[in-house]
Design a protein around this motif. Structure first.
Motif, PDB file in Angstrom:
ATOM      1  N   GLY A 163       0.824  -1.209   0.000  1.00  0.00           N
ATOM      2  CA  GLY A 163       0.000   0.000   0.000  1.00  0.00           C
ATOM      3  C   GLY A 163       0.854   1.252   0.000  1.00  0.00           C
ATOM      4  N   ILE A 164       0.382   2.316  -0.637  1.00  0.00           N
ATOM      5  CA  ILE A 164       1.143   3.556  -0.759  1.00  0.00           C
ATOM      6  C   ILE A 164       0.680   4.543   0.309  1.00  0.00           C
ATOM      7  CG2 ILE A 164       1.784   5.455  -2.274  1.00  0.00           C
ATOM      8  CD1 ILE A 164       2.789   2.698  -3.138  1.00  0.00           C
ATOM      9  N   PHE A 165       1.634   5.009   1.133  1.00  0.00           N
ATOM     10  CA  PHE A 165       1.321   5.956   2.199  1.00  0.00           C
ATOM     11  C   PHE A 165       2.088   7.266   2.063  1.00  0.00           C
ATOM     12  CE2 PHE A 165       0.760   1.685   3.842  1.00  0.00           C
ATOM     13  CZ  PHE A 165      -0.522   1.752   4.356  1.00  0.00           C
ATOM     14  N   ARG A 166       3.115   7.278   1.241  1.00  0.00           N
ATOM     15  CA  ARG A 166       3.968   8.458   1.126  1.00  0.00           C
ATOM     16  C   ARG A 166       3.999   8.880  -0.336  1.00  0.00           C
ATOM     17  NH1 ARG A 166       9.142   9.097  -0.084  1.00  0.00           N
ATOM     18  NH2 ARG A 166       9.714   6.929   0.112  1.00  0.00           N
ATOM     19  N   GLN A 167       4.961   9.648  -0.687  1.00  0.00           N
ATOM     20  CA  GLN A 167       5.192  10.180  -2.018  1.00  0.00           C
ATOM     21  C   GLN A 167       4.279  11.370  -2.286  1.00  0.00           C
ATOM     22  OE1 GLN A 167       8.113   7.805  -2.149  1.00  0.00           O
ATOM     23  NE2 GLN A 167       7.852   8.868  -4.022  1.00  0.00           N
ATOM     24  N   ASP A 168       4.251  11.789  -3.529  1.00  0.00           N
ATOM     25  CA  ASP A 168       3.539  12.999  -3.891  1.00  0.00           C
ATOM     26  C   ASP A 168       2.035  12.803  -3.753  1.00  0.00           C
ATOM     27  OD1 ASP A 168       2.364  12.615  -6.992  1.00  0.00           O
ATOM     28  OD2 ASP A 168       3.932  11.227  -6.372  1.00  0.00           O
ATOM     29  N   PRO A 169       1.292  13.890  -3.567  1.00  0.00           N
ATOM     30  CA  PRO A 169      -0.159  13.768  -3.400  1.00  0.00           C
ATOM     31  C   PRO A 169      -0.856  13.081  -4.570  1.00  0.00           C
ATOM     32  CG  PRO A 169       0.579  15.949  -2.720  1.00  0.00           C
ATOM     33  CD  PRO A 169       1.767  15.271  -3.348  1.00  0.00           C
ATOM     34  N   THR A 170      -0.296  13.165  -5.787  1.00  0.00           N
ATOM     35  CA  THR A 170      -0.936  12.517  -6.928  1.00  0.00           C
ATOM     36  C   THR A 170      -0.669  11.019  -6.956  1.00  0.00           C
ATOM     37  OG1 THR A 170       0.946  12.743  -8.440  1.00  0.00           O
ATOM     38  CG2 THR A 170      -0.544  14.630  -8.255  1.00  0.00           C
ATOM     39  N   GLY A 171       0.398  10.565  -6.273  1.00  0.00           N
ATOM     40  CA  GLY A 171       0.755   9.153  -6.281  1.00  0.00           C
ATOM     41  C   GLY A 171       1.477   8.708  -7.535  1.00  0.00           C
ATOM     42  N   ASP A 172       1.800   9.641  -8.441  1.00  0.00           N
ATOM     43  CA  ASP A 172       2.389   9.245  -9.721  1.00  0.00           C
ATOM     44  C   ASP A 172       3.799   8.683  -9.572  1.00  0.00           C
ATOM     45  OD1 ASP A 172       0.141   9.874 -11.111  1.00  0.00           O
ATOM     46  OD2 ASP A 172       0.827  11.838 -11.803  1.00  0.00           O
ATOM     47  N   ILE A 173       4.560   9.147  -8.591  1.00  0.00           N
ATOM     48  CA  ILE A 173       5.912   8.610  -8.393  1.00  0.00           C
ATOM     49  C   ILE A 173       5.831   7.130  -8.044  1.00  0.00           C
ATOM     50  CG2 ILE A 173       7.976   8.715  -6.945  1.00  0.00           C
ATOM     51  CD1 ILE A 173       7.515  11.727  -6.691  1.00  0.00           C
ATOM     52  N   ALA A 174       4.972   6.779  -7.099  1.00  0.00           N
ATOM     53  CA  ALA A 174       4.827   5.378  -6.698  1.00  0.00           C
ATOM     54  C   ALA A 174       4.246   4.538  -7.835  1.00  0.00           C
ATOM     55  CB  ALA A 174       3.940   5.286  -5.463  1.00  0.00           C
ATOM     56  N   ARG A 175       3.297   5.088  -8.583  1.00  0.00           N
ATOM     57  CA  ARG A 175       2.708   4.331  -9.698  1.00  0.00           C
ATOM     58  C   ARG A 175       3.756   4.048 -10.772  1.00  0.00           C
ATOM     59  NH1 ARG A 175      -1.484   8.314  -9.007  1.00  0.00           N
ATOM     60  NH2 ARG A 175      -3.253   7.432  -7.871  1.00  0.00           N
ATOM     61  N   ASN A 176       4.546   5.047 -11.114  1.00  0.00           N
ATOM     62  CA  ASN A 176       5.589   4.830 -12.115  1.00  0.00           C
ATOM     63  C   ASN A 176       6.643   3.846 -11.616  1.00  0.00           C
ATOM     64  OD1 ASN A 176       4.526   6.415 -14.149  1.00  0.00           O
ATOM     65  ND2 ASN A 176       5.648   8.253 -13.551  1.00  0.00           N
ATOM     66  N   ALA A 177       6.977   3.917 -10.329  1.00  0.00           N
ATOM     67  CA  ALA A 177       7.942   2.972  -9.765  1.00  0.00           C
ATOM     68  C   ALA A 177       7.419   1.545  -9.873  1.00  0.00           C
ATOM     69  CB  ALA A 177       8.229   3.326  -8.308  1.00  0.00           C
ATOM     70  N   ALA A 178       6.136   1.348  -9.582  1.00  0.00           N
ATOM     71  CA  ALA A 178       5.549   0.007  -9.669  1.00  0.00           C
ATOM     72  C   ALA A 178       5.557  -0.502 -11.106  1.00  0.00           C
ATOM     73  CB  ALA A 178       4.127   0.031  -9.119  1.00  0.00           C
ATOM     74  N   LEU A 179       5.281   0.368 -12.059  1.00  0.00           N
ATOM     75  CA  LEU A 179       5.299  -0.038 -13.466  1.00  0.00           C
ATOM     76  C   LEU A 179       6.703  -0.444 -13.899  1.00  0.00           C
ATOM     77  CD1 LEU A 179       2.945   2.673 -15.032  1.00  0.00           C
ATOM     78  CD2 LEU A 179       2.466   0.232 -14.797  1.00  0.00           C
ATOM     79  N   ILE A 180       7.701   0.324 -13.487  1.00  0.00           N
ATOM     80  CA  ILE A 180       9.086  -0.004 -13.841  1.00  0.00           C
ATOM     81  C   ILE A 180       9.455  -1.379 -13.309  1.00  0.00           C
ATOM     82  CG2 ILE A 180      11.497   0.622 -13.403  1.00  0.00           C
ATOM     83  CD1 ILE A 180      10.573   3.575 -13.444  1.00  0.00           C
ATOM     84  N   ASN A 181       9.079  -1.678 -12.071  1.00  0.00           N
ATOM     85  CA  ASN A 181       9.388  -2.989 -11.488  1.00  0.00           C
ATOM     86  C   ASN A 181       8.736  -4.130 -12.251  1.00  0.00           C
ATOM     87  OD1 ASN A 181      11.137  -2.303  -9.451  1.00  0.00           O
ATOM     88  ND2 ASN A 181       9.527  -1.989  -7.939  1.00  0.00           N
ATOM     89  N   CYS A 182       7.601  -3.852 -12.875  1.00  0.00           N
ATOM     90  CA  CYS A 182       6.897  -4.878 -13.656  1.00  0.00           C
ATOM     91  C   CYS A 182       7.400  -4.950 -15.096  1.00  0.00           C
ATOM     92  CB  CYS A 182       5.398  -4.600 -13.654  1.00  0.00           C
ATOM     93  SG  CYS A 182       4.620  -4.747 -12.033  1.00  0.00           S
ATOM     94  N   GLY A 183       8.393  -4.136 -15.430  1.00  0.00           N
ATOM     95  CA  GLY A 183       8.910  -4.133 -16.791  1.00  0.00           C
ATOM     96  C   GLY A 183       8.052  -3.360 -17.765  1.00  0.00           C
ATOM     97  N   VAL A 184       7.211  -2.477 -17.245  1.00  0.00           N
ATOM     98  CA  VAL A 184       6.310  -1.676 -18.080  1.00  0.00           C
ATOM     99  C   VAL A 184       6.811  -0.237 -18.106  1.00  0.00           C
ATOM    100  CG1 VAL A 184       3.942  -0.849 -18.377  1.00  0.00           C
ATOM    101  CG2 VAL A 184       4.365  -3.156 -17.488  1.00  0.00           C
ATOM    102  N   VAL A 185       6.804   0.372 -19.271  1.00  0.00           N
ATOM    103  CA  VAL A 185       7.252   1.759 -19.395  1.00  0.00           C
ATOM    104  C   VAL A 185       6.309   2.657 -18.602  1.00  0.00           C
ATOM    105  CG1 VAL A 185       7.698   3.661 -20.985  1.00  0.00           C
ATOM    106  CG2 VAL A 185       8.238   1.314 -21.660  1.00  0.00           C
ATOM    107  N   PRO A 186       6.823   3.481 -17.691  1.00  0.00           N
ATOM    108  CA  PRO A 186       5.948   4.340 -16.877  1.00  0.00           C
ATOM    109  C   PRO A 186       5.165   5.317 -17.744  1.00  0.00           C
ATOM    110  CG  PRO A 186       8.250   4.981 -16.625  1.00  0.00           C
ATOM    111  CD  PRO A 186       8.249   3.689 -17.375  1.00  0.00           C
ATOM    112  N   SER A 187       3.910   5.537 -17.357  1.00  0.00           N
ATOM    113  CA  SER A 187       3.017   6.341 -18.194  1.00  0.00           C
ATOM    114  C   SER A 187       2.409   7.534 -17.473  1.00  0.00           C
ATOM    115  CB  SER A 187       1.881   5.450 -18.722  1.00  0.00           C
ATOM    116  OG  SER A 187       1.188   4.823 -17.647  1.00  0.00           O
ATOM    117  N   HIS A 188       2.675   7.660 -16.170  1.00  0.00           N
ATOM    118  CA  HIS A 188       2.051   8.742 -15.403  1.00  0.00           C
ATOM    119  C   HIS A 188       2.962   9.971 -15.417  1.00  0.00           C
ATOM    120  CE1 HIS A 188      -1.094   6.053 -13.883  1.00  0.00           C
ATOM    121  NE2 HIS A 188      -0.134   5.148 -13.793  1.00  0.00           N
ATOM    122  N   TRP A 189       2.894  10.715 -16.509  1.00  0.00           N
ATOM    123  CA  TRP A 189       3.746  11.883 -16.692  1.00  0.00           C
ATOM    124  C   TRP A 189       2.911  13.114 -17.021  1.00  0.00           C
ATOM    125  CZ3 TRP A 189       8.732  11.167 -15.520  1.00  0.00           C
ATOM    126  CH2 TRP A 189       9.291   9.898 -15.675  1.00  0.00           C
TER     127      TRP A 189
END
Length: 489
Positions: A198-224
């Motif tokens: 679960g995400i509790f920190r990072q920016d209010p939009t959550g885009d940093i954590a979402r992009n980090a999760a995508l990178i770990n899955c081998g998916v190009v981050p899209s929340h830009w």
């Protein structure tokens, strides 16, 4: 990994009762966080009983990505152990990570070398199995940076009843030294672990954590959010958050943007450039490497650097990849590159140049390093330290810190991270998935990437540098070993 739902809640509750905790869980803890605290409390309540499976019975690994609440969980674990009357010690592989841990948890922390009382004259640790640490429980944070040799020395120095919590993110860069300790611990089914998601920190939009999760899955981050240099002035909200992509096709263009348009925009929207913004780079050399970026950034961020250099000092060379061509001025931010046990300054410590002294045709400079908050785990009080360096130390013992390599930033976090991600050499040689992930996850509120989307995609697809064949996982799991193979040359 942590179980989900009601079963995990029941396990956490029963673990708390068994451990005899005086206070209920913090209501902000998630189910997985509660289980981690309960398991650690149960280990601490009867370390001897939990040691029936050997040292693995007194060990827990807490893992998770950026913003999943690892630090908050550690704080609650330490609180539970202290309620049990345990002497708790905190340590990290680097001084910078130890400073972050100490500030976050509110207790002193140190490097593992300092915890084990490394003797530089003897090249040995004073703490070992014959002279173990006086600890009932130890937390090792940023465990992904722990190499196999230091891990072995640490475990040897524990008392039989001591319990250990390893904390880290195995998706970050591995240790500089040999081994992949955290990765191998998590790879063995015999090692107890709790994984936070679960995400509790990072920016209010959550885009940093979402992009980090995508990178770990081998998916190009899209929340830009995308903006050219000309469009930056149109982003007017104060202290914006999330992930911003500013296009740059070349390293020279990236340098110009990072040291010009992006800095001016960040200042205009309310960020403190000296205290909140950190430039990271995958490489040291080239126009978008740390050496040249530091030369440009010091001119933008330290007004004193525009004054005449001391006698014998060369003027700043905007295209030089040698720190020998850089002059040091009062007010420069620097970082220590090597452990100096005599001065008690360690790799990763940060400081500010407070004096420059002409010496013939050269000069020396004095750095005041930040005081560590409170006493160290071994009881000594810590005060600001001043160290004198010859000019020749720049780039070897100490370096400018306006721009850092991603490797050097491990264990740290910043409100804003700015990072070039390019296809122009030498960047592709260092752009791996875990390096991109590590750099991105250093940002707490805002990430600014200057580069191209195809370079980001290439980094996500590149895992060539990650394979380490250590056999530690097999040894932990008691797997059968094939007989050694003899090669005839």
């Amino acid at each position: 990994a942590a179980r989900n739902g009601e079963a995990a809640g029941e396990a956490a509750g029963s673990g708390t009762e068994a451990a005899g905790l005086e206070h209920a869980f913090d209501e902000r803890l998630s189910t997985a966080q509660r289980e981690a605290v309960a398991q650690c409390a149960a280990m601490g309540a009867d370390a001897a009983a939990h040691g029936k499976d050997g040292r693995l019975g007194r060990l827990l690994v807490l893992t998770g990505g950026p913003g999943t609440g690892k630090t908050f969980t550690v704080r609650e674990v330490v609180r539970a152990w202290r309620q049990q009357g345990k002497h708790v010690m905190l340590a990290c592989p680097t001084a910078r990570a130890a400073s972050v841990l100490s500030t976050s948890v509110g207790l002193p922390a140190s490097t593992i070398h300092r915890l084990l009382e490394f003797n530089p004259q003897e090249k040995a640790f004073r703490r070992d199995k014959l002279n173990p640490l006086p600890a009932d429980a130890v937390v090792i944070d940023e465990a992904s940076m722990l190499d196999i040799h230091l891990a072995a020395r640490f475990l040897e120095a524990l008392r039989e009843e001591c319990v250990v919590l390893f904390v880290g993110d195995a998706n970050q860069l591995p240790s500089v030294g040999p081994g992949a300790v955290l990765h191998d611990l998590l790879g063995s089914p015999r090692v107890p672990r709790v994984e936070l998601s679960g995400i509790f920190r990072q920016d209010p939009t959550g885009d940093i954590a979402r992009n980090a999760a995508l990178i770990n899955c081998g998916v190009v981050p899209s929340h830009w959010r995308r903006a050219t240099a000309a469009q930056l002035d149109g982003i007017l909200e104060p202290r914006p958050s999330g992930c911003l992509l500013v296009p740059a096709r070349s390293a020279a263009e990236a340098q110009r943007l990072l040291c010009g348009d992006v800095l001016r925009w960040l200042r205009g929207v309310g960020y403190n450039l000296q205290e909140e913004v950190q430039v990271l780079s995958p490489v040291k050399r080239g126009p978008a490497g740390t050496v040249q970026l530091n030369q440009r950034l010091k001119g933008e961020l330290n007004r004193r650097s525009r004054a005449a250099p001391p006698d014998g000092a060369a003027p700043d060379a905007a295209t030089s990849d040698s720190e020998a061509d850089v002059r040091v001025t009062i007010g420069d931010h620097v970082i220590q590159l090597k452990n100096d046990y005599d001065s008690q300054v360690f790799n990763g410590d940060s400081g500010v140049v407070c004096a420059v002294r002409p010496e013939g045709r050269s000069y020396s400079f004095v750095v005041e390093f930040d005081a560590r908050k409170g006493p160290t785990p071994l009881g000594e009080e810590s005060e600001p330290v001043r160290v004198v360096y010859p000019r020749s130390a720049l780039g070897k013992t100490v370096s400018l810190a306006y721009a850092l390599t991603v490797h050097k930033s491990q264990g740290s976090e910043y409100e804003v991270v700015c990072m070039p991600v390019l296809r122009e050499p030498p960047h592709p040689y260092m752009l791996f998935r875990n390096l991109l992930y590590t750099g991105l996850s250093r940002a707490k509120r805002l990430l600014v990437v200057v580069g191209t989307e195809d370079a980001i995609a290439n980094a996500v697809a590149n895992q060539k540098a990650q394979a380490r064949r250590t056999m530690l996982r097999q040894r932990i799991s008691n797997d059968a070993f094939a007989p050694p193979t003899t090669r005839h040359l």
